[in-house]
Design an enzyme around this catalytic site. Structure first.
Site, short mmCIF file in Angstrom:
data_model
loop_
_atom_site.label_atom_id
_atom_site.label_comp_id
_atom_site.label_asym_id
_atom_site.label_seq_id
_atom_site.Cartn_x
_atom_site.Cartn_y
_atom_site.Cartn_z
N GLY A 21 0.79 -1.24 0.00
CA GLY A 21 0.00 0.00 0.00
C GLY A 21 0.81 1.28 0.00
O GLY A 21 0.34 2.31 -0.48
N GLU A 23 3.39 4.03 6.16
CA GLU A 23 2.18 3.19 6.06
C GLU A 23 1.15 3.91 5.19
O GLU A 23 1.15 5.15 5.12
CB GLU A 23 1.68 2.95 7.50
CG GLU A 23 0.34 2.28 7.65
CD GLU A 23 0.26 0.85 7.17
OE1 GLU A 23 0.66 0.60 6.02
OE2 GLU A 23 -0.25 0.00 7.92
N ASP A 24 0.28 3.17 4.54
CA ASP A 24 -0.73 3.81 3.71
C ASP A 24 -1.90 4.34 4.54
O ASP A 24 -2.28 5.49 4.42
CB ASP A 24 -1.23 2.87 2.58
CG ASP A 24 -1.75 1.53 3.08
OD1 ASP A 24 -1.65 1.23 4.29
OD2 ASP A 24 -2.27 0.76 2.25
N ASP A 72 -6.25 1.84 9.90
CA ASP A 72 -7.67 1.51 9.91
C ASP A 72 -8.01 0.96 11.30
O ASP A 72 -8.27 1.72 12.22
CB ASP A 72 -7.94 0.52 8.77
CG ASP A 72 -9.40 0.21 8.59
OD1 ASP A 72 -10.13 1.07 8.09
OD2 ASP A 72 -9.83 -0.91 8.96
N LYS A 98 -7.77 6.91 9.91
CA LYS A 98 -9.23 6.99 10.01
C LYS A 98 -9.70 7.29 11.42
O LYS A 98 -10.91 7.52 11.62
CB LYS A 98 -9.85 5.68 9.51
CG LYS A 98 -9.65 5.43 8.01
CD LYS A 98 -10.44 4.22 7.56
CE LYS A 98 -10.12 3.86 6.13
NZ LYS A 98 -10.74 2.56 5.75
N PHE A 103 -14.21 3.20 2.55
CA PHE A 103 -13.20 2.39 1.90
C PHE A 103 -12.57 3.21 0.78
O PHE A 103 -13.23 3.60 -0.17
CB PHE A 103 -13.76 1.07 1.35
CG PHE A 103 -12.65 0.10 1.10
CD1 PHE A 103 -12.16 -0.68 2.14
CD2 PHE A 103 -12.05 0.02 -0.15
CE1 PHE A 103 -11.09 -1.55 1.93
CE2 PHE A 103 -10.98 -0.84 -0.36
CZ PHE A 103 -10.50 -1.63 0.67
N ASP A 148 -5.70 -0.27 -2.46
CA ASP A 148 -6.37 -1.13 -3.43
C ASP A 148 -7.72 -1.61 -2.92
O ASP A 148 -8.00 -1.61 -1.72
CB ASP A 148 -5.52 -2.37 -3.70
CG ASP A 148 -5.51 -3.34 -2.52
OD1 ASP A 148 -5.13 -2.90 -1.41
OD2 ASP A 148 -5.92 -4.50 -2.69
N ARG A 162 -4.72 0.69 -7.40
CA ARG A 162 -3.51 1.16 -6.70
C ARG A 162 -2.79 2.27 -7.45
O ARG A 162 -2.14 3.12 -6.86
CB ARG A 162 -2.50 0.01 -6.53
CG ARG A 162 -2.80 -0.96 -5.44
CD ARG A 162 -1.55 -1.77 -5.11
NE ARG A 162 -1.87 -3.03 -4.46
CZ ARG A 162 -2.12 -3.17 -3.16
NH1 ARG A 162 -2.08 -2.13 -2.36
NH2 ARG A 162 -2.39 -4.35 -2.66
P1 IMP Z 1 -5.09 -1.83 9.96
O1 IMP Z 1 -6.52 -2.32 10.06
O2 IMP Z 1 -4.90 -0.51 10.63
O3 IMP Z 1 -4.13 -2.88 10.46
O4 IMP Z 1 -4.81 -1.61 8.42
C1 IMP Z 1 -4.29 -2.68 7.68
C2 IMP Z 1 -4.28 -2.48 6.21
O5 IMP Z 1 -5.59 -2.60 5.72
C3 IMP Z 1 -3.77 -1.18 5.64
O6 IMP Z 1 -2.36 -1.09 5.60
C4 IMP Z 1 -4.36 -1.25 4.24
O7 IMP Z 1 -3.54 -2.04 3.40
C5 IMP Z 1 -5.69 -1.96 4.49
N1 IMP Z 1 -6.79 -0.98 4.51
C6 IMP Z 1 -7.43 -0.48 5.59
N2 IMP Z 1 -8.37 0.43 5.22
C7 IMP Z 1 -8.32 0.49 3.87
C8 IMP Z 1 -9.02 1.28 2.88
O8 IMP Z 1 -9.90 2.11 3.16
N3 IMP Z 1 -8.68 1.05 1.59
C9 IMP Z 1 -7.71 0.16 1.21
N4 IMP Z 1 -7.01 -0.57 2.10
C10 IMP Z 1 -7.31 -0.40 3.42
MG MG Z 2 -4.12 -3.45 1.29
#
Ligand code: IMP
Ligand code: MG
Length: 182
Positions: free
Chosen positions: A54, A109-110, A113, A141, A161, A168, A174
């Site tokens: 990401g 990090e992208d 979430d 977020k 999302f 992606d 992407r």
């Molecule tokens: P986490 O839930 O904070 O561990 O996020 C894990 C990963 O989920 C991120 O690095 C993204 O790759 C993916 N992700 C979470 N939210 C989104 C979104 O809105 N769009 C695309 N990928 C997401």
């Molecule tokens: Mg992802």
């Protein structure tokens, strides 16, 4: 707002709204690059560590805005799984060859979430004794609070999302230069 013709409909999903335009993104990346440049010195031996896939576009643009000597590497971490699993159980699918010891490590990090990825990964990396460990995330977020919040956040993102600029949906979208909501 302009979207890329031919790519706003992929895998049966359609982009509903551009949330951050390519110009918004580039402006913010330049600001982050300036702030990061001011936060470190050459002696910190900065290592910028991107979480794939990401972060690939964000990372590529961000390091070009950091006016310091630095090294780059990447990690692949699996982000799914049970929240109750301890931090030692993070699944690292690709680990950087470079040693983190006594280096200033900046994780790129992208999006934060659920926060699971950072919650599990940071203790694992801290155990490798970096000089410092900070996070720069493009999007946050704010669905959760972390013990250690990212020092740099590109945008306070809506709870939607989002795709594009590295993010992606089932590997689609992407490559878009902007960030959109599905
Ligand atoms: P986490 O839930 O904070 O561990 O996020 C894990 C990963 O989920 C991120 O690095 C993204 O790759 C993916 N992700 C979470 N939210 C989104 C979104 O809105 N769009 C695309 N990928 C997401
Ligand atoms: Mg992802």
């Amino acid at each position: 707002m302009m979207t890329m013709t031919g790519t706003n409909q992929l895998g049966g999903r359609t982009i509903s709204r551009v949330v951050y335009s390519a110009e918004d993104v580039q402006r913010r990346v330049r600001e982050l690059g300036r702030e990061i440049t001011e936060a470190y010195t050459p002696e910190d031996r900065l290592l910028v560590l991107g979480l794939l896939k990401g972060s690939f576009l964000f990372m590529a643009d961000l390091v070009r805005e950091i006016d310091l000597p630095l090294h780059t590497d990447f990690m692949v971490v699996s982000s799914y799984g049970d929240d109750t699993v301890s931090s030692g159980d993070v699944r690292i699918l690709y680990d950087p060859a470079l040693s983190l010891k006594d280096r200033a490590v900046l994780i790129v990090e992208d999006v934060v979430d659920s926060g699971t990825t950072l919650r599990r990964l940071l203790p694992v990396l801290r155990a490798r004794e970096p000089k410092s460990l900070e996070v720069c995330t493009l999007l946050h977020k704010r669905l959760t609070t972390l013990d250690e919040e990212p020092r740099w956040v590109g945008f306070e993102a809506p709870d939607e999302f989002l795709v594009g600029y590295g993010l992606d949906h089932a590997e689609d979208f992407r490559h878009l230069p902007y960030i959109a909501s599905l």
